[in-house]
Design a protein around this motif. Structure first.
Motif, short mmCIF file in Angstrom:
data_model
loop_
_atom_site.label_atom_id
_atom_site.label_comp_id
_atom_site.label_asym_id
_atom_site.label_seq_id
_atom_site.Cartn_x
_atom_site.Cartn_y
_atom_site.Cartn_z
N THR A 127 0.83 -1.20 0.00
CA THR A 127 0.00 0.00 0.00
C THR A 127 0.86 1.25 0.00
O THR A 127 0.54 2.24 -0.68
CB THR A 127 -0.94 0.02 1.22
N ASP A 130 2.10 1.72 -3.47
CA ASP A 130 1.04 2.29 -4.30
C ASP A 130 0.86 3.78 -4.02
O ASP A 130 0.69 4.58 -4.95
CB ASP A 130 -0.29 1.56 -4.04
N LEU A 131 0.91 4.14 -2.73
CA LEU A 131 0.77 5.55 -2.35
C LEU A 131 1.87 6.39 -2.98
O LEU A 131 1.61 7.47 -3.55
CB LEU A 131 0.81 5.68 -0.83
N GLN A 187 -7.13 7.98 -5.16
CA GLN A 187 -6.37 6.80 -4.75
C GLN A 187 -5.39 7.12 -3.63
O GLN A 187 -5.12 6.27 -2.78
CB GLN A 187 -5.63 6.20 -5.95
N CYS A 191 -5.35 5.03 -0.24
CA CYS A 191 -4.14 4.40 0.29
C CYS A 191 -3.83 4.89 1.70
O CYS A 191 -3.45 4.11 2.57
CB CYS A 191 -2.95 4.69 -0.63
N LYS A 194 -6.13 3.21 4.04
CA LYS A 194 -5.79 1.79 4.17
C LYS A 194 -4.56 1.61 5.04
O LYS A 194 -4.51 0.69 5.87
CB LYS A 194 -5.55 1.19 2.78
#
Length: 337
Positions: A127, A130-131, A187, A191, A194
């Motif tokens: 995650t 992705d961030l 997003q 993220c 999350k």
């Protein structure tokens, strides 16, 4: 494989159905086989050993060794369900939840805290990756002169390709659209939420199942004068980032010493009011670090004027140290798959 075999039995329409299941998850060092030479990687992976067997009137009908497929799903017969990897056993609606719970409990009971924390760590790393990717995309978008619509961005890139690559394949500069900016912003928020949720899950896991705690204090060297006993916020203002090598571990204790639901407060009180034998530091103060551990699972918190603050940087270093120690122990014991 785990010695514990879980059993669920019930009376079906035409006879007795029985499921027997065992599951064990463990951490093991990854190895590479290079033409027969086994090379240790120093990294961990999860090894699963599982068995699910279905019986009907004591006759063995079906087996599964992959827990990924221990999912109850609808069968081709209305009102009857089946386990995906054990399709020969039909499950009536009244047994549906019991079978699901049985499979979930078998896996949960065979999954130690260290494996649960390792999985959460893996999700956190992915995650965070992705961030960072979405944040980099947003930086590139902000550096762009203008922000066309998706349709206009595609038109411009096609025009560039037709002009400089004669319609063939070649370099085309990336042109971001307003829609892509909106998606990246969304997003990033997803993220961040999350990461917050996964961090809370890991912390709660260690709060509930920690087996030991450690106290770390900044070294007493002259180099740390003006840093010790300062809050994380003050250290940040001074441009100070502390690493594991900047601390001494002054105590390691068993969580059985700690009572109460708020573990951090209880540890703080013990290390100030009822200092345990073998404690080699000063009473717990601002800038000290409390570490909760269970196997290689670890989470770290600094003592702050207003409570406690997570120390992800230190936690990462502690985890890596614990992982290296775990791998070395396995090699010393000659543990292989």
């Amino acid at each position: 494989m785990s010695n514990t075999v879980h059993t669920l039995e019930w009376q079906g329409k035409n006879g007795v159905v029985r499921l027997e299941a065992s599951y064990q998850a463990m951490l093991q060092e990854k190895t590479n086989n290079l033409d027969g030479d086994i090379c240790y990687t120093g990294k961990l992976e999860i090894i699963e050993r599982a068995s699910l067997t279905a019986y009907f009137n004591d006759k063995r009908l079906d087996d599964s060794w992959n827990p990924v497929f221990w999912k109850v799903m609808e069968s081709s017969v209305p009102g009857v369900y089946q386990i995906r990897d054990v399709p020969k056993i039909g499950i009536q609606a009244e047994m549906l939840e019991k079978v699901r719970q049985f499979l979930e409990d078998t896996i949960a009971q065979g999954t130690p805290v260290s494996v649960q924390a390792f999985r959460l760590d893996h999700k956190l790393k992915q995650t965070m990756y992705d961030l960072a990717s979405y944040q980099n995309t947003l930086k590139e978008i902000k550096a762009q002169k203008d922000l066309p619509t998706r349709q206009e961005a595609r038109r411009r890139m096609k025009a560039y390709n037709d002009l400089y690559n004669e319609g063939g394949e070649g370099y085309v500069p990336r042109i971001y659209s307003a829609e892509e900016r909106e998606y990246a912003v969304d997003q990033i928020a997803v993220c961040q939420e999350k990461i917050k949720d996964l961090t809370a899950q890991k912390q709660q896991l260690l709060f509930d199942h920690a087996t030991e705690y450690c106290i770390y204090q900044i070294k007493e060297n002259e180099a740390y004068h003006g840093i010790r006993f300062f809050s994380s916020a003050d250290q940040e203002k001074m441009g100070v980032t502390l690493h594991l090598g900047d601390y001494d571990m002054v105590y390691r204790g068993n969580m059985t010493e700690i009572s109460g639901t708020d573990k951090l407060d209880a540890i703080f009180a013990k290390c100030n009011q009822d200092i345990p034998a073998g404690y080699m530091g000063h009473s717990l103060s601002v800038s000290d670090v409390i570490v909760l551990k269970n196997g290689i699972a670890v989470t770290a918190f600094s003592v702050e004027p207003t409570g406690f603050q997570e120390k992800p940087n230190l936690e990462t270093e502690l985890f890596q140290n614990a992982q290296r120690a775990f791998c070395q122990h396995q090699r010393n014991q000659g543990i292989t798959r």
